[in-house]
Scaffold this active site. Structure first.
Site, PDB file in Angstrom:
ATOM      1  N   LYS A 130       0.819  -1.211   0.000  1.00  0.00           N
ATOM      2  CA  LYS A 130       0.000   0.000   0.000  1.00  0.00           C
ATOM      3  C   LYS A 130       0.855   1.263   0.000  1.00  0.00           C
ATOM      4  O   LYS A 130       0.323   2.374   0.047  1.00  0.00           O
ATOM      5  CB  LYS A 130      -0.915   0.016   1.229  1.00  0.00           C
ATOM      6  CG  LYS A 130      -1.829  -1.188   1.354  1.00  0.00           C
ATOM      7  CD  LYS A 130      -2.617  -1.135   2.669  1.00  0.00           C
ATOM      8  CE  LYS A 130      -3.492  -2.360   2.850  1.00  0.00           C
ATOM      9  NZ  LYS A 130      -4.208  -2.337   4.151  1.00  0.00           N
TER      10      LYS A 130
ATOM     11  N   HIS B 297      24.539 -12.220   3.191  1.00  0.00           N
ATOM     12  CA  HIS B 297      23.602 -13.194   3.745  1.00  0.00           C
ATOM     13  C   HIS B 297      24.315 -13.859   4.927  1.00  0.00           C
ATOM     14  O   HIS B 297      24.735 -15.012   4.849  1.00  0.00           O
ATOM     15  CB  HIS B 297      23.253 -14.220   2.665  1.00  0.00           C
ATOM     16  CG  HIS B 297      22.043 -15.048   2.964  1.00  0.00           C
ATOM     17  ND1 HIS B 297      21.448 -15.101   4.203  1.00  0.00           N
ATOM     18  CD2 HIS B 297      21.316 -15.878   2.155  1.00  0.00           C
ATOM     19  CE1 HIS B 297      20.412 -15.926   4.148  1.00  0.00           C
ATOM     20  NE2 HIS B 297      20.304 -16.402   2.923  1.00  0.00           N
TER      21      HIS B 297
END
Length: 306
Positions: A80, A129
């Site tokens: 949104k 990572h």
């Protein structure tokens, strides 16, 4: 590093890495404990994941904690238009720790600068990572009996492969020798080669994936060419199948050779390799549970009684 967050594997000293490996060994022997009783951990995955998300969530469950979060950003308010800042601030109201994977490099570092609770980087774009690196280190230590003076050959997508970037940085404590096997388009970025130069780490670059290179290797680290990192799909199609490991290529390899892969694989390891005792990638994925249990306890300041 703020609030004990783990953003880069470089956030940890050699001593801390070795402590985490010992904690991981303890959790492999005793995976079910109540060290996280009363703790809530949020897993925010803005990018797809199978092994990382499930192993983190399993680690939390086996330690007696509870999990909230999302595995698809489309189901979160970011779809949104909510900013990452606001998402982190909101979620931190509900959780003691946030584990986050994001498609933007630097997103985890940015979140750690303002988050009231620790952030664990579960992968940020093509950057790093660190939790994968911990399970890689644990896998290397288990199979080789040491982390010192090993020859590590990295093959495939070395440009966008955050797992190889993190592993390279972590291994500098242990005097490795690297072989980088990649096409011109996917070579190891210059900043990581500069890192090797700065720390006196020997490395060699190849475009051919030869048996001569395999035969001098202790750890063969295969990587997938990542379609999601390419803006030019024609370039991806050109390079995606350049390097494939087949069982016949291992005939002259060292007895201690082990094959690692962060998974998922596509075409870079043929299925006939799976039955070779030197194939270690599925066990490597299992090791992720224990390494991530160790990481969670460290960032939360929970002492592991070994």
């Amino acid at each position: 590093m703020k609030n004990n967050s783990l953003v880069s594997i470089y956030d940890y000293s050699k001593e801390e890495l070795l402590e985490l490996l010992e904690d991981a060994r303890h959790f492999e022997e005793n995976p079910n404990q109540d060290l996280l009783a009363g703790k809530v951990v949020a897993t925010l995955f803005f990018e797809p994941s199978t092994r990382t998300r499930l192993s983190f969530e399993t680690a939390i469950n086996r330690l007696g904690g509870r999990v909230i979060g999302f595995s698809d950003a489309a189901t979160s308010s970011s779809s949104k238009g909510e900013t990452l800042h606001d998402t982190i601030m909101m979620v931190s109201n509900y959780a003691d720790l946030i584990i986050m994977r994001h498609y933007l490099e630097g997103a985890a570092r940015y979140a750690s600068e303002f988050s009231p609770v620790p952030i664990v980087n579960a992968g940020d774009g093509a950057n790093q990572h660190p939790s994968q690196t911990m399970l890689d280190l644990y896998s290397i230590y288990k199979t080789q009996g040491t982390l010192d003076n090993l020859t590590i050959t990295m093959v495939g997508d070395l440009k966008y492969g955050r797992t190889v970037h993190s592993l390279l940085m972590a291994m500098y404590y242990f005097k490795p020798r690297f072989n980088f096997v990649a096409c011109n388009e996917l070579q190891m970025p210059v900043e990581y080669k500069n890192f090797c130069d700065k720390h006196g780490i020997e490395y060699h670059e190849y475009t051919d994936f030869s048996e001569e290179v395999i035969n001098e290797t202790d750890i063969l680290y295969m990587t997938r060419v990542q379609r999601e990192r390419f803006t030019d799909l024609m370039e991806y199609e050109r390079v995606k199948n350049l390097y494939t490991l087949r069982n016949s290529m291992l005939a002259g390899s060292k007895d201690n050779l082990r094959i690692l892969h962060p998974l998922p694989r596509v075409n870079e390891i043929a299925y006939d390799v799976d039955s070779n005792p030197k194939a270690y990638y599925f066990k490597q994925a299992q090791n992720g549970l224990y390494a991530r249990q160790a990481i969670i306890c460290k960032v939360l300041g929970i002492k592991v009684n070994r």
